[in-house]
Write an enzyme that holds these catalytic residues in place. Structure first.
Site, mmCIF file in Angstrom:
data_model
loop_
_atom_site.group_PDB
_atom_site.id
_atom_site.type_symbol
_atom_site.label_atom_id
_atom_site.label_comp_id
_atom_site.label_asym_id
_atom_site.label_seq_id
_atom_site.Cartn_x
_atom_site.Cartn_y
_atom_site.Cartn_z
ATOM 1 C CB SER A 27 -3.532 -19.012 -22.642
ATOM 2 O OG SER A 27 -2.468 -18.592 -21.829
ATOM 3 N N GLY A 30 -9.234 -22.324 -19.205
ATOM 4 C CA GLY A 30 -10.000 -23.576 -19.301
ATOM 5 C C GLY A 30 -10.656 -23.798 -20.650
ATOM 6 C CD GLU A 155 -8.528 -26.300 -26.809
ATOM 7 O OE1 GLU A 155 -8.627 -27.471 -26.387
ATOM 8 O OE2 GLU A 155 -7.777 -25.448 -26.287
ATOM 9 C CE LYS A 203 -14.419 -0.791 -23.870
ATOM 10 N NZ LYS A 203 -14.323 0.426 -23.344
ATOM 11 N N PRO A 204 -12.112 -6.352 -22.317
ATOM 12 C CG PRO A 204 -10.747 -7.177 -20.601
ATOM 13 C CD PRO A 204 -12.027 -6.426 -20.849
ATOM 14 C CE LYS A 237 -20.355 -2.118 -21.273
ATOM 15 N NZ LYS A 237 -19.838 -1.600 -20.006
ATOM 16 C CB CYS A 400 6.109 -46.433 -17.743
ATOM 17 S SG CYS A 400 6.814 -46.730 -19.373
ATOM 18 C CG MET A 403 7.625 -52.619 -14.207
ATOM 19 S SD MET A 403 6.750 -53.388 -15.574
ATOM 20 C CE MET A 403 7.635 -54.894 -15.789
ATOM 21 C CD GLU A 424 15.462 -43.795 -19.663
ATOM 22 O OE1 GLU A 424 14.793 -44.836 -19.438
ATOM 23 O OE2 GLU A 424 14.928 -42.684 -19.794
ATOM 24 C CG HIS A 531 1.996 -44.821 -19.755
ATOM 25 N ND1 HIS A 531 2.510 -44.037 -18.742
ATOM 26 C CD2 HIS A 531 3.029 -45.116 -20.561
ATOM 27 C CE1 HIS A 531 3.795 -43.851 -18.947
ATOM 28 N NE2 HIS A 531 4.155 -44.481 -20.039
ATOM 29 C CD GLU A 533 -0.616 -43.276 -17.000
ATOM 30 O OE1 GLU A 533 -0.655 -44.487 -16.679
ATOM 31 O OE2 GLU A 533 0.416 -42.718 -17.405
HETATM 32 N N1 GLN Z 1 12.236 -44.054 -19.676
HETATM 33 C C1 GLN Z 1 11.649 -45.329 -19.730
HETATM 34 C C2 GLN Z 1 11.660 -45.916 -21.131
HETATM 35 O O1 GLN Z 1 11.846 -45.217 -22.085
HETATM 36 C C3 GLN Z 1 10.231 -45.273 -19.209
HETATM 37 C C4 GLN Z 1 9.308 -44.473 -20.050
HETATM 38 C C5 GLN Z 1 8.077 -44.050 -19.332
HETATM 39 O O2 GLN Z 1 8.015 -44.070 -18.114
HETATM 40 N N2 GLN Z 1 7.076 -43.626 -20.069
HETATM 41 O O3 GLN Z 1 11.488 -47.104 -21.298
#
Ligand code: GLN
Length: 559
Positions: A27, A30, A155, A203-204, A237, A400, A403, A424, A531, A533
């Protein structure tokens, strides 16, 4: 008596072809990015491609796993918590994938057991084989249908020869028996060059192919990963010993970046090989122009922008795990490239900053990002970092937890609520500026923690003229979420009175989704409850990341 198998056998309008990617030898070579790259090059031939990831563990989804063990948890639009490979698929293909495109052993078993409990098998004996593979096949067909796909690329996690993924290989075998013309198998192997020998060994790979064959599955293509390209002699081969044609051995040497891989595969004409194997009508010549442009822009030498990512999941023994925040890191890269900048990303462990003498090290960065996170550990350092960069006017982007902690820091140090906290960490604190969401309280009490956060895509309404609205060039946005806690509405007025602004709010007006400080107070101080991203794509950088990176670069050059 003929037993009617209760699976969805509806045929799609198209006649989809199924490509499976399995791992040989070891593993970590990639396989995930190889799969994304195969999907990409077929898409570039004008085909409709959808991509599936199978993870062989018992966990029903990736949401309950510690990121230091499993890497980032990638949340799909419809809220399923999945493996980071799904993120690669979405980024490479620039499409959103539905929940049916991700499965684990646990999720497959769960469906089969639930169906059995609901008499879905008509009283017959339900068995590991064929019922588990049949459920897998039903999901693959459903994914094909939803995407109206020409090609379903799957995959299979793990490597051949282990117990964990045999039932998925069995699904491949059964599907191939059902439709031999429609199934192709790609094995991603590894060809080591032992230092003492200086010669590439096949060989592998031969052994791995034999193991795959013992599961009744045969490789059509072998992707030969290795530190260097595979020469003709070794291709021949491998062809001889592994039952593939020499042109179906694809050389896959290490390349500078994962985004080079589709281009590298096409040097050995992989898309044409697959089209020929599956009789796919991909007459269109490969169109990877935009991709090539992106890859070029990532390599041009240009001005540097220095971004620090302050997290807590970076270290594992002696190793640094950047995989935990892979979507965040990639999002920074895309935005930087689009601005003509080269990002220099430094991972900092928040625990290092509990010692305040180290805070001044932050001055050397153009911008600081605190990504999402959970629980108590690492919080003290993150709060100190946020206080320092707020006061020193270093551009900040909090995602998240990043913030929530920015709000908490502001409550602590600007509102002077010294006993403020997030529920939390300390449910008994007198000022819970971050509280548990009403919809979550019951779930936490019952310890129903799997797949139960506020997950997936929700709408946010942005205030006109806000930094966020300007960045997005829109006032209604849709972003993916993953959290249980939220800004406590009872504190919003007091926070706003001191300058913090909530510029993004849920349509019903109850959830604070975006926080920012106005330009007069700080050059760029933005936090988002979601999020962003997860929606950043190489060819479509995320506007908030772009605004952050631009502010980081500009602020530094004015400093
Ligand atoms: N722990 C925080 C919550 O549950 C933030 C979660 C996170 O950053 N994804 O609200």
């Amino acid at each position: 008596m003929v037993v009617k198998r209760n699976i969805d056998t509806k045929t799609t309008i198209k006649n989809p072809k199924y490509i499976f990617v399995v791992g040989g030898v070891m593993s970590g070579v990639g396989k995930g990015v190889a799969s994304s790259s195969i999907a990409k090059i077929l898409q570039a031939r004008g085909l409709s491609v959808t991509a599936i990831k199978i993870d062989p563990y018992i966990n029903v989804d990736a949401g309950t796993m510690n990121p230091t063990e499993h890497g980032e948890c990638f949340v799909l639009k419809d809220g399923l918590e999945t493996d980071q490979d799904m993120g690669n698929y979405e980024r490479f293909l620039d499409i959103d994938l539905p929940a049916v495109n991700y499965m684990t052993t646990g999720s497959v078993y769960l469906s089969v057991i639930e169906k059995e409990r609901n008499l879905g098998y008509g009283g017959r004996n339900v068995e590991v084989v064929p019922d588990i593979p049949l459920e897998v096949i039903a999901r693959l067909k459903k994914a094909a249908l939803i995407a109206n796909a020409d090609v379903v690329l799957t995959e299979i996690g793990g490597t051949v020869g282990e117990y964990q993924n045999v039932l998925f290989l069995e699904a491949v075998r059964m599907l191939k028996t059902e439709m031999p013309e429609n199934v192709a198998v790609v094995m991603v192997s590894y060809l080591p060059v032992p230092g003492s020998l200086g010669e590439m060994k096949t060989k592998p790979t031969q052994t791995a192919v034999r193991m795959l064959n013992s599961a009744g599955v045969f490789a059509d293509i072998i992707i030969a990963r290795g530190p260097v390209a595979v020469d003709k002699k070794r291709k021949d081969k491998i062809a001889t010993f592994c039952n593939v044609r020499p042109e179906n051995v694809i050389s896959a040497p290490d390349v500078p970046s994962i985004y080079d891989i589709p281009l590298s595969f096409e040097e050995d004409k992989l898309s044409s090989r697959l089209c020929a194997l599956l009789n796919l009508s991909c007459t269109k010549t490969s169109d990877l122009k935009a991709w090539q442009k992106f890859v070029r822009s990532s390599k041009e030498t240009k001005a540097i922008v220095k971004i620090a990512v302050v997290g807590k999941y970076f270290s594992s023994g002696e190793f640094v795990l950047s995989d935990v925040y892979i979507s965040v890191l990639e999002a920074i890269k895309y935005s930087s490239y689009s601005l003509g900048l080269k990002p220099e990303i430094t991972y900092l462990s928040s625990d290092d900053f509990t010692d305040t003498t180290r805070l001044k090290e932050l001055k050397k960065f153009d911008g600081v990002l605190v990504p999402g996170g959970f629980g108590k550990t690492g919080i003290e350092g993150k709060l100190k970092v946020i206080e320092y960069i707020r006061k020193n006017k270093i551009p900040y982007f909090g995602i998240c937890y990043g913030m929530q902690l920015a709000v908490l820091e502001f409550a602590n140090n600007v509102l002077k609520l010294k006993n403020a906290s997030t529920e939390e960490i300390d449910a008994k604190a007198s000022d819970l500026v971050i509280g548990v969401m009403a919809s979550q309280r019951d779930k936490i009490a019952k310890a129903e923690m799997g797949g139960s956060m506020r997950l997936g895509q929700y709408e946010t309404i942005l205030k006109k003229g806000s930094l966020a609205a300007k960045a997005y060039k829109a006032t209604t946005v849709h972003e993916r979420h993953r959290h249980r806690y939220e800004v406590n509405q009872n504190y919003v007025e007091r926070l706003e009175a001191k300058g913090m602004q909530f510029t993004g709010i849920s349509p019903d007006g109850t959830l604070m989704e975006v926080m920012e400080l106005p330009k007069e107070l700080h050059p760029f101080f933005v936090g988002v409850q979601y999020h962003p991203e997860l929606q950043a794509r190489p060819l479509r950088p995320h506007p908030l990341f772009t605004a952050f990176v631009a502010a980081a670069y500009e602020t530094h050059h004015q400093r």
